[in-house]
Design a protein around this motif. Structure first.
Motif, PDB file in Angstrom:
ATOM      1  N   GLY A 252      70.040  -3.313 -16.407  1.00  0.00           N
ATOM      2  CA  GLY A 252      69.146  -2.961 -15.323  1.00  0.00           C
ATOM      3  C   GLY A 252      69.905  -2.436 -14.126  1.00  0.00           C
ATOM      4  N   ASN A 253      69.187  -2.288 -13.013  1.00  0.00           N
ATOM      5  CA  ASN A 253      69.728  -1.650 -11.833  1.00  0.00           C
ATOM      6  C   ASN A 253      69.376  -2.473 -10.588  1.00  0.00           C
ATOM      7  OD1 ASN A 253      69.952   0.301  -9.531  1.00  0.00           O
ATOM      8  ND2 ASN A 253      70.482   1.714 -11.179  1.00  0.00           N
ATOM      9  N   ALA A 254      70.354  -2.664  -9.714  1.00  0.00           N
ATOM     10  CA  ALA A 254      70.139  -3.481  -8.525  1.00  0.00           C
ATOM     11  C   ALA A 254      69.193  -2.831  -7.529  1.00  0.00           C
ATOM     12  CB  ALA A 254      71.486  -3.767  -7.853  1.00  0.00           C
ATOM     13  N   TRP A 255      68.944  -1.542  -7.646  1.00  0.00           N
ATOM     14  CA  TRP A 255      67.918  -0.907  -6.823  1.00  0.00           C
ATOM     15  C   TRP A 255      66.533  -1.439  -7.170  1.00  0.00           C
ATOM     16  CZ3 TRP A 255      68.662   1.375  -2.449  1.00  0.00           C
ATOM     17  CH2 TRP A 255      69.727   2.241  -2.214  1.00  0.00           C
ATOM     18  N   HIS A 256      66.319  -1.776  -8.445  1.00  0.00           N
ATOM     19  CA  HIS A 256      64.973  -2.031  -8.960  1.00  0.00           C
ATOM     20  C   HIS A 256      64.687  -3.496  -9.270  1.00  0.00           C
ATOM     21  CE1 HIS A 256      66.024   2.172 -10.561  1.00  0.00           C
ATOM     22  NE2 HIS A 256      65.385   2.314  -9.415  1.00  0.00           N
ATOM     23  N   ALA A 257      65.709  -4.336  -9.242  1.00  0.00           N
ATOM     24  CA  ALA A 257      65.513  -5.744  -9.577  1.00  0.00           C
ATOM     25  C   ALA A 257      66.427  -6.586  -8.704  1.00  0.00           C
ATOM     26  CB  ALA A 257      65.822  -5.992 -11.054  1.00  0.00           C
ATOM     27  N   SER A 258      66.080  -7.847  -8.555  1.00  0.00           N
ATOM     28  CA  SER A 258      66.933  -8.751  -7.786  1.00  0.00           C
ATOM     29  C   SER A 258      68.180  -9.085  -8.584  1.00  0.00           C
ATOM     30  CB  SER A 258      66.174 -10.032  -7.452  1.00  0.00           C
ATOM     31  OG  SER A 258      65.981 -10.810  -8.623  1.00  0.00           O
ATOM     32  N   LEU A 259      69.229  -9.465  -7.894  1.00  0.00           N
ATOM     33  CA  LEU A 259      70.447  -9.893  -8.574  1.00  0.00           C
ATOM     34  C   LEU A 259      70.178 -11.145  -9.407  1.00  0.00           C
ATOM     35  CD1 LEU A 259      73.100  -9.381  -5.744  1.00  0.00           C
ATOM     36  CD2 LEU A 259      72.436  -7.782  -7.557  1.00  0.00           C
ATOM     37  N   SER A 260      69.327 -12.030  -8.911  1.00  0.00           N
ATOM     38  CA  SER A 260      68.990 -13.246  -9.665  1.00  0.00           C
ATOM     39  C   SER A 260      68.330 -12.901 -10.992  1.00  0.00           C
ATOM     40  CB  SER A 260      68.065 -14.141  -8.836  1.00  0.00           C
ATOM     41  OG  SER A 260      68.723 -14.627  -7.693  1.00  0.00           O
ATOM     42  N   ASP A 261      67.436 -11.927 -10.965  1.00  0.00           N
ATOM     43  CA  ASP A 261      66.754 -11.515 -12.186  1.00  0.00           C
ATOM     44  C   ASP A 261      67.738 -10.856 -13.150  1.00  0.00           C
ATOM     45  OD1 ASP A 261      64.536 -10.988 -13.938  1.00  0.00           O
ATOM     46  OD2 ASP A 261      64.548  -8.923 -13.214  1.00  0.00           O
ATOM     47  N   LEU A 262      68.588  -9.987 -12.636  1.00  0.00           N
ATOM     48  CA  LEU A 262      69.564  -9.315 -13.483  1.00  0.00           C
ATOM     49  C   LEU A 262      70.546 -10.309 -14.081  1.00  0.00           C
ATOM     50  CD1 LEU A 262      70.130  -6.303 -11.097  1.00  0.00           C
ATOM     51  CD2 LEU A 262      69.121  -6.148 -13.376  1.00  0.00           C
ATOM     52  N   TRP A 263      70.969 -11.284 -13.306  1.00  0.00           N
ATOM     53  CA  TRP A 263      71.863 -12.338 -13.803  1.00  0.00           C
ATOM     54  C   TRP A 263      71.189 -13.140 -14.908  1.00  0.00           C
ATOM     55  CZ3 TRP A 263      76.805 -13.361 -13.764  1.00  0.00           C
ATOM     56  CH2 TRP A 263      77.278 -14.667 -13.949  1.00  0.00           C
ATOM     57  N   ALA A 264      69.910 -13.427 -14.734  1.00  0.00           N
ATOM     58  CA  ALA A 264      69.173 -14.180 -15.755  1.00  0.00           C
ATOM     59  C   ALA A 264      69.051 -13.386 -17.047  1.00  0.00           C
ATOM     60  CB  ALA A 264      67.788 -14.560 -15.224  1.00  0.00           C
ATOM     61  N   ARG A 265      68.869 -12.075 -16.945  1.00  0.00           N
ATOM     62  CA  ARG A 265      68.757 -11.247 -18.147  1.00  0.00           C
ATOM     63  C   ARG A 265      70.025 -11.303 -18.996  1.00  0.00           C
ATOM     64  NH1 ARG A 265      66.358  -5.523 -15.790  1.00  0.00           N
ATOM     65  NH2 ARG A 265      64.742  -6.424 -14.425  1.00  0.00           N
ATOM     66  N   LEU A 266      71.163 -11.536 -18.353  1.00  0.00           N
ATOM     67  CA  LEU A 266      72.428 -11.620 -19.072  1.00  0.00           C
ATOM     68  C   LEU A 266      72.741 -13.042 -19.523  1.00  0.00           C
ATOM     69  CD1 LEU A 266      74.455  -9.288 -16.695  1.00  0.00           C
ATOM     70  CD2 LEU A 266      73.919  -8.815 -19.095  1.00  0.00           C
ATOM     71  N   GLY A 267      71.805 -13.969 -19.310  1.00  0.00           N
ATOM     72  CA  GLY A 267      72.068 -15.365 -19.607  1.00  0.00           C
ATOM     73  C   GLY A 267      72.300 -15.654 -21.074  1.00  0.00           C
ATOM     74  N   GLY A 268      71.585 -14.966 -21.961  1.00  0.00           N
ATOM     75  CA  GLY A 268      71.763 -15.210 -23.388  1.00  0.00           C
ATOM     76  C   GLY A 268      73.167 -14.867 -23.851  1.00  0.00           C
ATOM     77  N   TYR A 269      73.714 -13.819 -23.302  1.00  0.00           N
ATOM     78  CA  TYR A 269      75.083 -13.405 -23.618  1.00  0.00           C
ATOM     79  C   TYR A 269      76.078 -14.471 -23.144  1.00  0.00           C
ATOM     80  CZ  TYR A 269      79.354 -10.802 -22.330  1.00  0.00           C
ATOM     81  OH  TYR A 269      80.636 -10.387 -22.117  1.00  0.00           O
ATOM     82  N   ARG A 270      75.871 -14.991 -21.942  1.00  0.00           N
ATOM     83  CA  ARG A 270      76.766 -16.049 -21.449  1.00  0.00           C
ATOM     84  C   ARG A 270      76.626 -17.320 -22.280  1.00  0.00           C
ATOM     85  NH1 ARG A 270      74.521 -14.081 -16.760  1.00  0.00           N
ATOM     86  NH2 ARG A 270      73.320 -15.989 -16.393  1.00  0.00           N
ATOM     87  N   ASP A 271      75.395 -17.614 -22.716  1.00  0.00           N
ATOM     88  CA  ASP A 271      75.178 -18.812 -23.530  1.00  0.00           C
ATOM     89  C   ASP A 271      75.959 -18.745 -24.847  1.00  0.00           C
ATOM     90  OD1 ASP A 271      73.580 -19.958 -21.625  1.00  0.00           O
ATOM     91  OD2 ASP A 271      71.684 -19.413 -22.605  1.00  0.00           O
ATOM     92  N   LEU A 272      76.055 -17.555 -25.436  1.00  0.00           N
ATOM     93  CA  LEU A 272      76.844 -17.406 -26.665  1.00  0.00           C
ATOM     94  C   LEU A 272      78.308 -17.758 -26.401  1.00  0.00           C
ATOM     95  CD1 LEU A 272      75.394 -14.093 -28.145  1.00  0.00           C
ATOM     96  CD2 LEU A 272      75.041 -16.412 -29.020  1.00  0.00           C
ATOM     97  N   HIS A 273      78.813 -17.322 -25.276  1.00  0.00           N
ATOM     98  CA  HIS A 273      80.187 -17.672 -24.913  1.00  0.00           C
ATOM     99  C   HIS A 273      80.332 -19.180 -24.764  1.00  0.00           C
ATOM    100  CE1 HIS A 273      82.669 -14.098 -24.210  1.00  0.00           C
ATOM    101  NE2 HIS A 273      81.561 -13.470 -23.876  1.00  0.00           N
ATOM    102  N   LEU A 274      79.437 -19.785 -24.001  1.00  0.00           N
ATOM    103  CA  LEU A 274      79.563 -21.219 -23.729  1.00  0.00           C
ATOM    104  C   LEU A 274      79.416 -22.053 -24.999  1.00  0.00           C
ATOM    105  CD1 LEU A 274      77.576 -21.335 -20.377  1.00  0.00           C
ATOM    106  CD2 LEU A 274      80.038 -21.739 -20.660  1.00  0.00           C
ATOM    107  N   ALA A 275      78.607 -21.576 -25.937  1.00  0.00           N
ATOM    108  CA  ALA A 275      78.447 -22.269 -27.220  1.00  0.00           C
ATOM    109  C   ALA A 275      79.581 -21.953 -28.188  1.00  0.00           C
ATOM    110  CB  ALA A 275      77.105 -21.886 -27.852  1.00  0.00           C
ATOM    111  N   ARG A 276      80.475 -21.046 -27.764  1.00  0.00           N
ATOM    112  CA  ARG A 276      81.595 -20.577 -28.593  1.00  0.00           C
ATOM    113  C   ARG A 276      81.109 -19.948 -29.881  1.00  0.00           C
ATOM    114  NH1 ARG A 276      87.005 -23.655 -26.809  1.00  0.00           N
ATOM    115  NH2 ARG A 276      86.245 -24.539 -24.865  1.00  0.00           N
TER     116      ARG A 276
END
Length: 315
Positions: A252-276
């Motif tokens: 996404g784009n920071a012009w069109h969405a909040s940083l909190s929303d954009l960070w949340a959209r990437l949460g599944g990717y981070r969860d894969l890392h944390l779960a190894r």
């Protein structure tokens, strides 16, 4: 870096509701063509971030997590746009941001800019200076002049100290094949001038470069960059991770969405890392070795060495 050291870093990683570090691409141009950097081969359009985009981001960070580390760095040299840089820093300070940091190659810091930078609201200035001798420095920092960069950094340090200002100044040394023998002389030089010295390993930039590290896959840890950092390109696009320097896998784009929303959209990717669950990560992650380089040694003039602190920026 030993496996135990990596595991110590891994223990600091968890689900964060907002990025701990936010890297701002003020401009995508650079005056150098460093041999260990992706920039000379970057294909995406290059431009300059509008102030209003930074203002939108800064306002949200100030309201949500004002202690977020905001880094003016990533894929370009911020001192190509000094007036915009100083305006952005001043605005960030005015809304209460507590960690405003500039990462520069140092070539463009003319004497006329010293006081403007020191008075801009910046908390930390990091100079990328990867060598003590002229030969090794200029081998890696292509198009730079070792003596100019050294003089610029030394002058800023002296000016800061003469004015008694609290701005932190670091010199950063990326350890590579031909400069490792210079680390001790480098530390002594900059500590004598009251700089903090940061020594770290080379990044692969998403698998584009060989870092020389050889840590086995079974000792892999979640990527500290992916877990803690968000990056924004000059045009507002948010790449999936800092290894995605072309923005091919953005969310996404920071012009069109909040940083909190954009960070949340990437949460599944981070969860894969944390779960190894590393096999389930995107293809880019299969060849990336940046997870091996998520720490640096910092040596402070007054307190000596502090080993293996998490790295704050990629430049």
């Amino acid at each position: 870096m030993a496996h135990a050291d990596l595991e110590n870093i891994a223990r600091t990683l968890r689900r964060f509701p907002f990025p701990k570090k936010f890297a701002v691409e003020l401009c995508a141009e650079c005056n150098l063509a460093c041999s260990m950097c992706h920039h000379p081969n970057m294909k995406r359009p290059k431009g300059v971030m509008p102030f209003e985009l930074w203002k939108k981001c800064a306002d949200e960070i100030a309201a949500t997590a004002p202690d977020t580390e905001c880094w003016f760095s990533f894929c370009g040299e911020p001192l190509l746009e000094p007036a915009l840089l100083f305006r952005c820093l001043s605005y960030g300070r005015s809304v209460g941001l507590q960690s405003l940091n500039v990462n520069t190659n140092g070539m463009l810091l003319t004497p006329e800019l010293d006081d403007a930078l020191l008075d801009s609201g910046v908390h930390l200035v990091v100079f990328g200076i990867d060598g003590f001798s002229k030969q090794s420095f200029e081998k890696y920092r292509v198009k730079a002049n070792r003596d100019v960069v050294y003089a610029n950094a030394e002058r800023l340090l002296a000016r800061r100290d003469a004015r008694g200002l609290p701005v932190a100044i670091q010199t950063q040394f990326i350890v590579m094949d031909d400069n490792a023998s210079e680390v001790d002389a480098y530390k002594a030089h900059w500590l004598e001038r009251n700089a903090v010295v940061k020594v770290r390993r080379q990044l692969s930039w998403g698998g584009k470069f060989d870092t020389g590290l050889a840590i086995t896959p079974e000792n892999r840890i979640p990527c500290p960059w992916a877990i803690t950092m968000m990056h924004v390109f000059w045009d507002g696009r948010i790449p999936r991770c800092p290894g995605d320097t072309e923005g091919e896998e953005g969310e996404g784009n920071a012009w069109h969405a909040s940083l909190s929303d954009l960070w949340a959209r990437l949460g599944g990717y981070r969860d894969l890392h944390l779960a190894r669950s590393f096999d389930a990560l995107p293809e880019r992650c299969k060849t990336c070795t940046d997870w091996m380089t998520g720490a640096a040694e910092r040596v402070r003039p007054e307190s000596g060495s502090v080993p293996l602190e998490p790295v704050c920026s990629r430049t």
